[in-house]
Design an enzyme around this catalytic site. Structure first.
Site, short mmCIF file in Angstrom:
data_model
loop_
_atom_site.label_atom_id
_atom_site.label_comp_id
_atom_site.label_asym_id
_atom_site.label_seq_id
_atom_site.Cartn_x
_atom_site.Cartn_y
_atom_site.Cartn_z
N GLU A 84 11.70 -8.83 -2.55
CA GLU A 84 10.93 -8.33 -1.40
C GLU A 84 11.76 -8.57 -0.14
OE1 GLU A 84 8.04 -6.67 -0.43
OE2 GLU A 84 8.76 -7.15 1.58
N ARG B 253 -6.86 -5.78 2.68
CA ARG B 253 -5.61 -5.68 1.90
C ARG B 253 -4.98 -7.04 1.67
NH1 ARG B 253 -2.94 -0.66 2.25
NH2 ARG B 253 -1.01 -1.81 1.93
N TYR C 97 -16.22 0.94 7.17
CA TYR C 97 -16.88 0.16 6.13
C TYR C 97 -16.63 -1.33 6.35
CZ TYR C 97 -12.16 0.83 4.07
OH TYR C 97 -10.81 0.91 3.87
N ASP D 291 3.57 4.27 -3.71
CA ASP D 291 3.98 5.20 -2.65
C ASP D 291 5.43 5.66 -2.81
OD1 ASP D 291 1.53 5.08 -1.48
OD2 ASP D 291 2.18 4.15 0.40
C1 FAD Z 1 -5.02 4.83 6.79
C2 FAD Z 1 -4.80 4.49 5.39
C3 FAD Z 1 -5.89 4.12 4.67
C4 FAD Z 1 -5.73 3.84 3.32
N1 FAD Z 1 -6.83 3.53 2.61
C5 FAD Z 1 -6.72 3.35 1.29
C6 FAD Z 1 -7.86 3.09 0.49
O1 FAD Z 1 -8.98 2.99 0.99
N2 FAD Z 1 -7.70 2.94 -0.86
C7 FAD Z 1 -6.45 3.03 -1.43
O2 FAD Z 1 -6.35 2.89 -2.66
N3 FAD Z 1 -5.33 3.24 -0.69
C8 FAD Z 1 -5.43 3.41 0.65
N4 FAD Z 1 -4.31 3.66 1.41
C9 FAD Z 1 -2.97 3.76 0.77
C10 FAD Z 1 -2.34 2.45 0.37
O3 FAD Z 1 -2.42 1.51 1.38
C11 FAD Z 1 -0.87 2.62 -0.07
O4 FAD Z 1 -0.78 3.77 -0.84
C12 FAD Z 1 -0.42 1.42 -0.88
O5 FAD Z 1 -0.38 0.27 -0.06
C13 FAD Z 1 0.95 1.63 -1.51
O6 FAD Z 1 1.36 0.45 -2.14
P1 FAD Z 1 2.88 0.26 -2.58
O7 FAD Z 1 2.95 -1.08 -3.21
O8 FAD Z 1 3.32 1.44 -3.36
O9 FAD Z 1 3.72 0.30 -1.24
P2 FAD Z 1 3.72 -0.69 0.00
O10 FAD Z 1 2.39 -1.31 0.18
O11 FAD Z 1 4.30 0.09 1.13
O12 FAD Z 1 4.72 -1.86 -0.41
C14 FAD Z 1 6.13 -1.70 -0.43
C15 FAD Z 1 6.77 -3.08 -0.37
O13 FAD Z 1 8.15 -2.92 -0.57
C16 FAD Z 1 8.86 -3.67 0.42
N5 FAD Z 1 10.14 -2.95 0.61
C17 FAD Z 1 10.30 -1.74 1.18
N6 FAD Z 1 11.58 -1.37 1.14
C18 FAD Z 1 12.25 -2.38 0.54
C19 FAD Z 1 13.62 -2.57 0.20
N7 FAD Z 1 14.56 -1.64 0.48
N8 FAD Z 1 13.99 -3.73 -0.42
C20 FAD Z 1 13.04 -4.68 -0.73
N9 FAD Z 1 11.72 -4.54 -0.42
C21 FAD Z 1 11.34 -3.39 0.19
C22 FAD Z 1 7.96 -3.65 1.63
O14 FAD Z 1 8.25 -4.72 2.51
C23 FAD Z 1 6.58 -3.77 0.98
O15 FAD Z 1 6.23 -5.11 0.77
C24 FAD Z 1 -4.43 3.92 2.74
C25 FAD Z 1 -3.32 4.25 3.48
C26 FAD Z 1 -3.50 4.57 4.79
C27 FAD Z 1 -2.30 4.98 5.56
#
Ligand code: FAD
Length: 409
Positions: A34, A108, A214, A294
């Site tokens: 991370e 979160r 909410y 994502d």
């Molecule tokens: C307004 C809004 C509301 C939302 N509401 C909801 C909801 O109600 N329900 C729901 O299910 N989802 C919701 N989401 C979506 C959700 O928050 C994201 O889709 C989710 O957090 C994605 O998780 P992830 O682990 O894929 O990515 P992230 O949470 O972005 O985690 C990526 C991690 O990788 C690390 N990282 C990045 N690049 C590197 C690198 N090069 N080297 C090492 N580490 C790195 C970052 O620091 C981070 O810790 C919402 C999003 C938004 C924008």
């Protein structure tokens, strides 16, 4: 017996830590990298819809979820100006029967913390930024900005919307600005409930804008997600500061319940950013590298599914690795087959919902509101935002679907 695998997970967001937890429970060795100096999630709420809750239970965090979560009575659609109800989908008493699990609201940071409980600290390295990944002969190597490298049977990019792993594998692609900007904010609640905020997931829909509110933290805060159209090009980032005033000004004329809530936002927890749209990808994996969350399928937040999809991906990927006894390409094939069609569908439907929520003329709004009310009259349990097919899915039964494929002895 699973072949001993060495797995590198890049990124410790909700998807990365859920994957680490799933692998750990299956006895599959992993190391998580991370870029931040420690785990710490940004302050915002997240809806854990029943499909996500099924995964959280299977990951052994049900008790924690009950501790941190808030169970809304219903999902309620409201007219922006009059607050009249457009639909009311009961949740608290019906969600298990209708969809197989509860519907929770969580913060979160709390969700992230319960997923991290019990992860071995020696298998996590902080403060390392992945700069790329190279596919090798039967392995892959991640490189980091401090010059270090990590070779593994599988490297998984759980590194979010600006994924370096995705860039290394598939090149950079330019997301499109949707013309929407989004605020998220928290309102601390001293005495629950606030008289002007019901115990529901509320969807307020108005001209070219919508707002979702909410309770989170067991009712100790209200989460606000407010989306409005904008010509302004706002960064695709979670951490662009905004202000209470900017939020209030953007919703002039909206119902006083909402404005009162906006006026109470904690300015240090009020952020804004632009919403960018990404097309579904045709492929996620090379033989020894793949993506999740994502990084694989960034989506608009209109169905509240980004974190839920990251959780489902994590569970399915870990189960595929176990089921295919360490045959990484076979596991990745099964993982993509299970996950890509579903996540692509959610990405595309979220895009469509954005259009419905943001109609602009009074006649379009009237027609939409009538359609919601008519659908509700026909079926009082219908989900106003038409997400039944999302909530019903159960990632935890994926092994049954893999069993249709011959597992390796
Ligand atoms: C307004 C809004 C509301 C939302 N509401 C909801 C909801 O109600 N329900 C729901 O299910 N989802 C919701 N989401 C979506 C959700 O928050 C994201 O889709 C989710 O957090 C994605 O998780 P992830 O682990 O894929 O990515 P992230 O949470 O972005 O985690 C990526 C991690 O990788 C690390 N990282 C990045 N690049 C590197 C690198 N090069 N080297 C090492 N580490 C790195 C970052 O620091 C981070 O810790 C919402 C999003 C938004 C924008």
């Amino acid at each position: 017996m699973t072949r001993k695998l060495r797995i590198g997970v890049i990124g410790g967001g909700i998807g990365g830590v859920a994957l680490a937890r799933a692998l750990h429970r299956l006895g599959i060795e992993f190391h998580l990298f991370e870029r931040a100096q420690g785990f710490g999630e940004i302050g915002a709420g997240v809806q854990m819809t029943p499909n996500a809750v099924k995964v959280l239970k299977a990951l052994g965090v049900e008790e924690g979820l009950r501790r941190i979560g808030f169970l809304p009575e219903a999902m309620v659609g409201r007219n922006w100006e009059t607050a009249s109800e457009l639909f009311r989908t009961p949740l608290k008493d019906t969600s298990i029967k209708a969809f197989g699990a509860e519907f929770f609201h969580v913060h979160r940071a709390d969700l992230h913390a319960i997923l991290c409980e019990g992860l071995p600290p020696a298998q996590v390295t902080f403060g390392v930024q992945c700069t790329g990944v190279q596919q090798g002969e039967g392995s892959a190597t991640a490189t980091f900005s401090d010059g270090s490298t990590f070779e593994a049977d599988l490297i998984i990019g759980a590194d979010g919307i600006h994924s370096a792993v995705r860039g290394a594998l598939w090149g950079s692609h330019k997301p499109k600005f949707t013309g929407h900007m989004c605020w998220r904010a928290l309102v601390p609640v001293e005495q629950h409930p606030l008289p002007f905020v019901g115990p529901d997931a509320a969807f307020w829909m108005g001209p070219k804008a919508h707002v979702v509110t909410y309770y989170v933290k067991g009712g100790k805060a209200v989460n606000i997600v407010a989306v409005a159209e904008s010509d302004e090009w706002v960064k695709e980032s979670w951490t662009e500061p905004s202000s209470t005033q900017e939020l209030v000004d953007a919703y002039t004329g909206w119902h006083s319940d909402l404005i009162q809530l906006f006026e109470r936002t904690d300015p240090s927890q009020t952020y804004k950013w632009g919403l960018f749209d990404h097309d579904p990808m045709a492929r996620w994996s090379s033989p020894n590298v793949t993506l999740l969350g994502d990084a694989a399928h960034p989506m608009l937040p209109f169905l509240s599914q980004g974190a839920a999809m990251a959780l489902e991906d994590s569970y399915v990927l870990a189960q595929a690795l176990a089921h295919f006894n360490g045959d990484v390409p076979a596991a990745l094939e099964a993982y993509e087959q299970e996950r890509r069609p579903r996540t692509s569908q959610v990405q595309l439907q979220a895009r469509e919902r954005g259009k419905t929520y943001h109609l602009s003329t009074p006649e379009e709004l009237r027609q939409r509101d009538l359609a919601y009310q008519k659908a509700q009259a026909q079926n009082p349990n219908a989900v106003g935002i038409r997400a039944e097919w999302i909530y019903e899915y159960d990632a935890t039964t994926c092994r049954e679907r893999f069993a249709a494929e011959p597992a390796l002895a």
